[in-house]
Design an enzyme around this catalytic site. Sequence first.
Site, PDB file in Angstrom:
ATOM      1  N   HIS A 110      62.156  42.339   0.530  1.00 45.73           N
ATOM      2  CA  HIS A 110      60.897  41.727   0.965  1.00 45.73           C
ATOM      3  C   HIS A 110      60.803  41.841   2.486  1.00 45.73           C
ATOM      4  CE1 HIS A 110      57.677  38.607   0.535  1.00 45.73           C
ATOM      5  NE2 HIS A 110      58.120  38.188   1.699  1.00 45.73           N
TER       6      HIS A 110
ATOM      7  N   MET B  66      54.432  40.398  10.385  1.00 45.06           N
ATOM      8  CA  MET B  66      53.593  39.378  11.025  1.00 45.06           C
ATOM      9  C   MET B  66      52.983  39.985  12.290  1.00 45.06           C
ATOM     10  SD  MET B  66      56.030  36.019  10.757  1.00 45.06           S
ATOM     11  CE  MET B  66      56.991  35.696   9.266  1.00 45.06           C
TER      12      MET B  66
ATOM     13  N   SER C 287      64.452  38.463   1.833  1.00 47.58           N
ATOM     14  CA  SER C 287      63.568  38.755   2.966  1.00 47.58           C
ATOM     15  C   SER C 287      64.442  39.028   4.181  1.00 47.58           C
ATOM     16  CB  SER C 287      62.683  37.536   3.267  1.00 47.58           C
ATOM     17  OG  SER C 287      62.301  37.554   4.647  1.00 47.58           O
TER      18      SER C 287
END
Length: 223
Positions: free
Chosen positions: A33, A37, A8
């Site tokens: 990944h 948000m 990520s």
Amino acid sequence: MRVRLAPSILTADFGRLADQIAAAEEGGADLIHLDVMDGRFVPAITFGALVVEAVRRATTLPLEAHLMVASPASQLAAMAEAGAGRLIPHLEAAESEPGGATGLVAAIRELGCEAGLAISPGTPVDAVAPLVGSLDAVTVMTVHPGRGGQPFLPEMLPKVSALRELLDGNGFGASLEVDGGVKEHNAALCVAAGADTLVAGSAVFNERETPARALAALRYRCR
Ligand code: DX5
Ligand code: ZN
């Protein structure tokens, strides 16, 4: 089964993101990944399609967008356009979308992307079980979504095992991902519970070691 490692970029150095992505690719990452948000589904705001596009230009690896956003339906087309091949909204957000999770999965497929669903720690397996047969991936959050570098929640592992049983028992082919707090010391536990894909942020992108060394250490624990 070869475990897939999905770094990520949440804790990567965004001042040299392309280099960090290249280092992860050279270090044996299987996919990247991307933690999107929106400041509504979770308090933090990270990045949108612009960064996904930049990552798309920096690697040939598959990209999955983990959509920690309140209205995922409104983000799908931009993420697909930006080059994310797999879109993973949260079940908790999908349920308030017109058409619910089923409609969201269909919309992702219509864009030509793989469809995944993520479940937060408070969401039981039963909530996602009816959908698993229609998914390409199920992501079990082992931290509360919203930040990198949090401690792993081992009490989530029974959810992984239950989903592994459901997938194998029905011959479903979805990937079973664990996302959050994955480190060398718990990677083998995740695999033993039935995960086939480990998302790792701060274990891979940190000041201590290169992404290649970090990925090699994780891979060794999953052998
Ligand atoms: C959390 C993110 C995860 C996670 C990855 O909201 O979805 O991808 O933070 O970072 P680490 O591995 O540091 O927990
Ligand atoms: Zn994530």
